[in-house]
Scaffold this motif. Structure first.
Motif, PDB file in Angstrom:
ATOM      1  N   ILE A   1       0.840  -1.204   0.000  1.00 51.62           N
ATOM      2  CA  ILE A   1       0.000   0.000   0.000  1.00 51.62           C
ATOM      3  C   ILE A   1       0.871   1.248   0.000  1.00 51.62           C
ATOM      4  CG2 ILE A   1      -1.628   1.348   1.399  1.00 51.62           C
ATOM      5  CD1 ILE A   1      -2.966  -1.392   2.053  1.00 51.62           C
ATOM      6  N   VAL A   2       1.920   1.255   0.802  1.00 51.14           N
ATOM      7  CA  VAL A   2       2.829   2.410   0.828  1.00 51.14           C
ATOM      8  C   VAL A   2       3.505   2.581  -0.527  1.00 51.14           C
ATOM      9  CG1 VAL A   2       5.007   3.254   1.794  1.00 51.14           C
ATOM     10  CG2 VAL A   2       3.202   2.450   3.323  1.00 51.14           C
ATOM     11  N   LEU A   3       4.075   1.512  -1.067  1.00 44.62           N
ATOM     12  CA  LEU A   3       4.777   1.613  -2.352  1.00 44.62           C
ATOM     13  C   LEU A   3       3.825   2.001  -3.485  1.00 44.62           C
ATOM     14  CD1 LEU A   3       7.192  -1.447  -2.111  1.00 44.62           C
ATOM     15  CD2 LEU A   3       7.773   0.980  -1.890  1.00 44.62           C
ATOM     16  N   GLY A   4       2.630   1.417  -3.499  1.00 41.39           N
ATOM     17  CA  GLY A   4       1.660   1.747  -4.538  1.00 41.39           C
ATOM     18  C   GLY A   4       1.177   3.178  -4.450  1.00 41.39           C
ATOM     19  N   THR A   5       0.948   3.659  -3.234  1.00 41.17           N
ATOM     20  CA  THR A   5       0.481   5.033  -3.060  1.00 41.17           C
ATOM     21  C   THR A   5       1.580   6.026  -3.424  1.00 41.17           C
ATOM     22  OG1 THR A   5      -0.991   4.258  -1.303  1.00 41.17           O
ATOM     23  CG2 THR A   5      -0.632   6.626  -1.444  1.00 41.17           C
ATOM     24  N   ILE A   6       2.813   5.730  -3.053  1.00 37.49           N
ATOM     25  CA  ILE A   6       3.937   6.595  -3.428  1.00 37.49           C
ATOM     26  C   ILE A   6       4.096   6.625  -4.946  1.00 37.49           C
ATOM     27  CG2 ILE A   6       6.459   6.797  -3.367  1.00 37.49           C
ATOM     28  CD1 ILE A   6       6.309   5.907  -0.410  1.00 37.49           C
ATOM     29  N   ALA A   7       3.953   5.468  -5.595  1.00 38.64           N
ATOM     30  CA  ALA A   7       4.062   5.422  -7.055  1.00 38.64           C
ATOM     31  C   ALA A   7       2.966   6.280  -7.692  1.00 38.64           C
ATOM     32  CB  ALA A   7       3.966   3.987  -7.551  1.00 38.64           C
ATOM     33  N   ARG A   8       1.760   6.201  -7.160  1.00 39.47           N
ATOM     34  CA  ARG A   8       0.663   7.021  -7.696  1.00 39.47           C
ATOM     35  C   ARG A   8       0.922   8.500  -7.443  1.00 39.47           C
ATOM     36  NH1 ARG A   8      -2.018   9.185 -10.808  1.00 39.47           N
ATOM     37  NH2 ARG A   8      -4.221   9.592 -10.571  1.00 39.47           N
ATOM     38  N   ARG A   9       1.425   8.826  -6.265  1.00 39.71           N
ATOM     39  CA  ARG A   9       1.747  10.228  -5.954  1.00 39.71           C
ATOM     40  C   ARG A   9       2.817  10.753  -6.909  1.00 39.71           C
ATOM     41  NH1 ARG A   9       5.042  11.126  -0.679  1.00 39.71           N
ATOM     42  NH2 ARG A   9       6.612  10.356  -2.118  1.00 39.71           N
ATOM     43  N   ASP A  10       3.826   9.927  -7.208  1.00 42.81           N
ATOM     44  CA  ASP A  10       4.902  10.347  -8.091  1.00 42.81           C
ATOM     45  C   ASP A  10       4.434  10.527  -9.537  1.00 42.81           C
ATOM     46  OD1 ASP A  10       6.566  10.342  -5.903  1.00 42.81           O
ATOM     47  OD2 ASP A  10       7.571   8.459  -6.414  1.00 42.81           O
ATOM     48  N   GLU A  11       3.341   9.851  -9.923  1.00 42.97           N
ATOM     49  CA  GLU A  11       2.772  10.037 -11.259  1.00 42.97           C
ATOM     50  C   GLU A  11       1.994  11.353 -11.371  1.00 42.97           C
ATOM     51  OE1 GLU A  11       0.263   6.674 -11.871  1.00 42.97           O
ATOM     52  OE2 GLU A  11       1.921   5.328 -12.354  1.00 42.97           O
ATOM     53  N   THR A  12       1.578  11.863 -10.226  1.00 42.97           N
ATOM     54  CA  THR A  12       0.810  13.117 -10.204  1.00 42.97           C
ATOM     55  C   THR A  12       1.781  14.284 -10.333  1.00 42.97           C
ATOM     56  OG1 THR A  12      -0.780  12.065  -8.726  1.00 42.97           O
ATOM     57  CG2 THR A  12      -0.837  14.472  -8.857  1.00 42.97           C
ATOM     58  N   PRO A  13       1.539  15.209 -11.271  1.00 45.09           N
ATOM     59  CA  PRO A  13       2.440  16.367 -11.417  1.00 45.09           C
ATOM     60  C   PRO A  13       2.587  17.111 -10.088  1.00 45.09           C
ATOM     61  CG  PRO A  13       0.848  16.298 -13.203  1.00 45.09           C
ATOM     62  CD  PRO A  13       0.438  15.250 -12.226  1.00 45.09           C
ATOM     63  N   LYS A  14       3.783  17.595  -9.848  1.00 45.79           N
ATOM     64  CA  LYS A  14       4.065  18.291  -8.587  1.00 45.79           C
ATOM     65  C   LYS A  14       3.239  19.561  -8.432  1.00 45.79           C
ATOM     66  CE  LYS A  14       8.636  16.394  -7.778  1.00 45.79           C
ATOM     67  NZ  LYS A  14       8.133  15.227  -7.123  1.00 45.79           N
ATOM     68  N   SER A  15       2.756  20.093  -9.558  1.00 46.43           N
ATOM     69  CA  SER A  15       1.925  21.300  -9.493  1.00 46.43           C
ATOM     70  C   SER A  15       0.498  20.981  -9.028  1.00 46.43           C
ATOM     71  CB  SER A  15       1.885  21.980 -10.857  1.00 46.43           C
ATOM     72  OG  SER A  15       1.341  21.107 -11.823  1.00 46.43           O
ATOM     73  N   GLU A  16       0.140  19.685  -8.976  1.00 48.62           N
ATOM     74  CA  GLU A  16      -1.188  19.275  -8.530  1.00 48.62           C
ATOM     75  C   GLU A  16      -1.116  18.733  -7.112  1.00 48.62           C
ATOM     76  OE1 GLU A  16      -3.226  16.613 -11.153  1.00 48.62           O
ATOM     77  OE2 GLU A  16      -2.509  17.666 -12.934  1.00 48.62           O
ATOM     78  N   ASN A  17      -2.155  18.972  -6.377  1.00 52.65           N
ATOM     79  CA  ASN A  17      -2.267  18.484  -5.014  1.00 52.65           C
ATOM     80  C   ASN A  17      -2.469  16.965  -5.018  1.00 52.65           C
ATOM     81  OD1 ASN A  17      -2.493  18.718  -2.197  1.00 52.65           O
ATOM     82  ND2 ASN A  17      -4.709  18.903  -2.324  1.00 52.65           N
ATOM     83  N   PHE A  18      -1.764  16.249  -4.174  1.00 51.38           N
ATOM     84  CA  PHE A  18      -2.015  14.820  -3.931  1.00 51.38           C
ATOM     85  C   PHE A  18      -2.299  14.716  -2.437  1.00 51.38           C
ATOM     86  CE2 PHE A  18      -0.992  10.345  -3.157  1.00 51.38           C
ATOM     87  CZ  PHE A  18      -1.688   9.739  -4.179  1.00 51.38           C
ATOM     88  N   GLY A  19      -3.525  15.052  -2.093  1.00 56.14           N
ATOM     89  CA  GLY A  19      -3.899  15.179  -0.687  1.00 56.14           C
ATOM     90  C   GLY A  19      -4.238  13.859  -0.037  1.00 56.14           C
ATOM     91  N   TYR A  20      -4.716  13.983   1.183  1.00 52.74           N
ATOM     92  CA  TYR A  20      -5.076  12.817   1.983  1.00 52.74           C
ATOM     93  C   TYR A  20      -6.129  11.964   1.278  1.00 52.74           C
ATOM     94  CZ  TYR A  20      -6.559   9.996   5.941  1.00 52.74           C
ATOM     95  OH  TYR A  20      -6.872   8.945   6.763  1.00 52.74           O
ATOM     96  N   GLY A  21      -7.115  12.614   0.693  1.00 57.26           N
ATOM     97  CA  GLY A  21      -8.188  11.886   0.013  1.00 57.26           C
ATOM     98  C   GLY A  21      -7.697  11.051  -1.153  1.00 57.26           C
ATOM     99  N   GLN A  22      -6.801  11.641  -1.965  1.00 57.25           N
ATOM    100  CA  GLN A  22      -6.248  10.884  -3.098  1.00 57.25           C
ATOM    101  C   GLN A  22      -5.389   9.721  -2.610  1.00 57.25           C
ATOM    102  OE1 GLN A  22      -6.158  14.243  -2.920  1.00 57.25           O
ATOM    103  NE2 GLN A  22      -6.734  15.110  -4.875  1.00 57.25           N
ATOM    104  N   ALA A  23      -4.596   9.974  -1.580  1.00 56.14           N
ATOM    105  CA  ALA A  23      -3.747   8.910  -1.032  1.00 56.14           C
ATOM    106  C   ALA A  23      -4.611   7.794  -0.447  1.00 56.14           C
ATOM    107  CB  ALA A  23      -2.804   9.473   0.033  1.00 56.14           C
ATOM    108  N   LEU A  24      -5.650   8.170   0.285  1.00 56.70           N
ATOM    109  CA  LEU A  24      -6.550   7.175   0.871  1.00 56.70           C
ATOM    110  C   LEU A  24      -7.261   6.372  -0.210  1.00 56.70           C
ATOM    111  CD1 LEU A  24      -7.975   5.901   3.298  1.00 56.70           C
ATOM    112  CD2 LEU A  24      -9.601   7.800   3.223  1.00 56.70           C
ATOM    113  N   MET A  25      -7.753   7.053  -1.245  1.00 53.68           N
ATOM    114  CA  MET A  25      -8.447   6.348  -2.323  1.00 53.68           C
ATOM    115  C   MET A  25      -7.504   5.395  -3.060  1.00 53.68           C
ATOM    116  SD  MET A  25     -11.189   5.588  -3.803  1.00 53.68           S
ATOM    117  CE  MET A  25     -12.363   6.739  -3.188  1.00 53.68           C
ATOM    118  N   THR A  26      -6.265   5.811  -3.237  1.00 54.90           N
ATOM    119  CA  THR A  26      -5.287   4.936  -3.885  1.00 54.90           C
ATOM    120  C   THR A  26      -5.066   3.678  -3.048  1.00 54.90           C
ATOM    121  OG1 THR A  26      -4.196   6.826  -4.916  1.00 54.90           O
ATOM    122  CG2 THR A  26      -2.921   4.789  -4.747  1.00 54.90           C
ATOM    123  N   GLY A  27      -4.854   3.842  -1.752  1.00 51.71           N
ATOM    124  CA  GLY A  27      -4.661   2.685  -0.868  1.00 51.71           C
ATOM    125  C   GLY A  27      -5.887   1.793  -0.821  1.00 51.71           C
TER     126      GLY A  27
END
Length: 166
Positions: free
Chosen positions: A43-69
């Motif tokens: 879950i940690v590795l998958g969520t980090i991978a998804r966060r890294d795919e998101t452009p740094k100019s876009e928010n990757f907040g708690y909700g996105q991280a939770l939904m990814t997990g």
């Protein structure tokens, strides 16, 4: 995640932990610890991978991280239905009997009566039926993965970074 847990079961099977009543308690403990290590890790590795795919100019907040997990957990649960079925019905058909023998021995050591042990055995046999087991595995993986995601998302979220070159 499901394949890693299947691999753990196969290792325990080939080492004889899933075919010996005496070793079952050890296998159960290894499986529980292994489950949490694998679940947290994936879950940690998958969520980090998804966060890294998101452009740094876009928010990757708690909700996105939770939904990814959560989604990782759902898909792991779906794949675990297949791997669990393969393990119980194809690879190690005697696993349920070994588990019941180990649970019966544990119940007898606690001093439970024959009627209570018989009820426990009926319950275990019901829960290990393919359809029931599939539903339980799916729910268990989703709930546990969501619990892990609730915590890990706090640390994996990332605020948007403003573009200073504009």
């Amino acid at each position: 995640m499901a394949l890693a847990l299947m691999f753990l079961n196969l290792v325990l099977y080939f080492l004889g932990y899933h075919s010996d009543v005496e070793k079952f308690a050890t296998a159960d403990m290894i499986t529980k610890i292994g489950f949490w290590v694998v679940a947290i890790g994936f879950i940690v590795l998958g969520t980090i991978a998804r966060r890294d795919e998101t452009p740094k100019s876009e928010n990757f907040g708690y909700g996105q991280a939770l939904m990814t997990g959560f989604m990782i957990s759902v898909f792991a649960g779906l794949f675990s239905i297949v791997t669990n079925y393969l393990y119980l019905e194809v690879i190690n058909r005697g696993f349920i009997e070994i588990m019941i023998q180990a649970l019966t021995a544990k119940a007898e050591a606690k001093g439970l009566g024959a009627a209570q042990i018989e009820q426990m055995e009926k319950g275990v046999r019901f829960m290990m039926k393919p359809v029931v087991s599939a539903i339980v595995v799916m729910i268990f993986m989703t709930v546990c993965g969501t619990l892990v995601s609730l915590i890990t998302s706090i640390f994996i979220r990332r605020p948007a970074v403003e573009d200073l070159t504009a």
